[in-house]
Design a protein around this motif. Structure first.
Motif, PDB file in Angstrom:
ATOM      1  N   LEU A  70      -4.729  17.321 -30.263  1.00 42.50           N
ATOM      2  CA  LEU A  70      -4.923  16.862 -28.894  1.00 42.50           C
ATOM      3  C   LEU A  70      -4.193  15.553 -28.610  1.00 42.50           C
ATOM      4  O   LEU A  70      -4.407  14.567 -29.307  1.00 42.50           O
ATOM      5  CB  LEU A  70      -6.415  16.689 -28.616  1.00 42.50           C
ATOM      6  CG  LEU A  70      -7.251  17.947 -28.822  1.00 42.50           C
ATOM      7  CD1 LEU A  70      -8.725  17.615 -28.710  1.00 42.50           C
ATOM      8  CD2 LEU A  70      -6.860  19.017 -27.840  1.00 42.50           C
ATOM      9  N   PRO A  71      -3.339  15.557 -27.584  1.00 44.35           N
ATOM     10  CA  PRO A  71      -2.664  14.305 -27.219  1.00 44.35           C
ATOM     11  C   PRO A  71      -3.651  13.344 -26.564  1.00 44.35           C
ATOM     12  O   PRO A  71      -4.522  13.768 -25.795  1.00 44.35           O
ATOM     13  CB  PRO A  71      -1.580  14.742 -26.238  1.00 44.35           C
ATOM     14  CG  PRO A  71      -2.017  16.071 -25.730  1.00 44.35           C
ATOM     15  CD  PRO A  71      -2.915  16.680 -26.767  1.00 44.35           C
ATOM     16  N   GLU A  72      -3.517  12.065 -26.865  1.00 46.13           N
ATOM     17  CA  GLU A  72      -4.463  11.081 -26.342  1.00 46.13           C
ATOM     18  C   GLU A  72      -4.289  10.829 -24.854  1.00 46.13           C
ATOM     19  O   GLU A  72      -5.242  10.514 -24.166  1.00 46.13           O
ATOM     20  CB  GLU A  72      -4.315   9.758 -27.097  1.00 46.13           C
ATOM     21  CG  GLU A  72      -4.828   9.831 -28.509  1.00 46.13           C
ATOM     22  CD  GLU A  72      -4.801   8.471 -29.184  1.00 46.13           C
ATOM     23  OE1 GLU A  72      -4.884   7.447 -28.480  1.00 46.13           O
ATOM     24  OE2 GLU A  72      -4.698   8.453 -30.412  1.00 46.13           O
ATOM     25  N   ARG A  73      -3.081  10.935 -24.335  1.00 46.39           N
ATOM     26  CA  ARG A  73      -2.830  10.553 -22.957  1.00 46.39           C
ATOM     27  C   ARG A  73      -2.535  11.733 -22.031  1.00 46.39           C
ATOM     28  O   ARG A  73      -1.925  11.573 -21.003  1.00 46.39           O
ATOM     29  CB  ARG A  73      -1.680   9.542 -22.886  1.00 46.39           C
ATOM     30  CG  ARG A  73      -1.898   8.290 -23.701  1.00 46.39           C
ATOM     31  CD  ARG A  73      -3.177   7.540 -23.461  1.00 46.39           C
ATOM     32  NE  ARG A  73      -3.422   7.205 -22.066  1.00 46.39           N
ATOM     33  CZ  ARG A  73      -4.589   6.838 -21.582  1.00 46.39           C
ATOM     34  NH1 ARG A  73      -5.636   6.768 -22.364  1.00 46.39           N
ATOM     35  NH2 ARG A  73      -4.737   6.549 -20.321  1.00 46.39           N
ATOM     36  N   ARG A  74      -2.973  12.924 -22.376  1.00 44.68           N
ATOM     37  CA  ARG A  74      -2.789  14.079 -21.497  1.00 44.68           C
ATOM     38  C   ARG A  74      -4.108  14.349 -20.784  1.00 44.68           C
ATOM     39  O   ARG A  74      -5.102  14.718 -21.401  1.00 44.68           O
ATOM     40  CB  ARG A  74      -2.379  15.309 -22.298  1.00 44.68           C
ATOM     41  CG  ARG A  74      -2.158  16.538 -21.408  1.00 44.68           C
ATOM     42  CD  ARG A  74      -2.061  17.796 -22.262  1.00 44.68           C
ATOM     43  NE  ARG A  74      -1.933  18.978 -21.449  1.00 44.68           N
ATOM     44  CZ  ARG A  74      -2.946  19.629 -20.882  1.00 44.68           C
ATOM     45  NH1 ARG A  74      -4.181  19.202 -21.015  1.00 44.68           N
ATOM     46  NH2 ARG A  74      -2.727  20.718 -20.179  1.00 44.68           N
TER      47      ARG A  74
END
Length: 124
Positions: A70-74
């Motif tokens: 999971l990307p942190e900033r999406r």
């Protein structure tokens, strides 16, 4: 033996599977991010609740891709589906936060990307 199956039946179709851990039951569930819901526009780490809910993947609606790292900033969008590992209480608390809002803005139409530009004409 029947407790995990009973827990899954109580929570409805969102539950994919159950995991027995000692005397507790963890649920693996998948459900959509509702349009205009409390979690739309938030990040996965905002959805996580220690000891109750953990987002383990996001299935994107536009491409059908499952994102396991999971990307942190999406931010989460209404075309996403969350896959979570949760307790019964954690899932019961999270589901109302995913309900679509009747006042949600319609999804903006995105113009298709033009992948190939037309060849330049002579004299241009």
């Amino acid at each position: 033996m029947a407790a995990p199956a009973f827990a899954a039946a109580m929570m409805g179709q969102q539950v994919i599977d159950t995991i027995s851990v000692g005397r507790r039951v963890l649920l693996v569930a998948e459900f959509p991010v509702g349009a205009g819901s409390e979690i739309e526009g938030r990040y996965c780490h905002d959805v996580n609740q220690p000891g109750a809910v953990r987002v383990i993947a996001v299935r994107t609606g536009r491409t059908g891709q499952t994102i396991w790292s999971l990307p942190e900033r999406r931010p989460l969008v209404r075309t996403d589906r969350l896959i979570v590992l949760a307790t019964r209480a954690g899932l019961a608390a999270l589901l109302p936060r995913t309900v679509p809002s009747p006042d949600a803005e319609p999804l903006a139409e995105v113009a298709p990307l033009r992948l190939l530009a037309p060849a330049p004409r002579d004299g241009e």
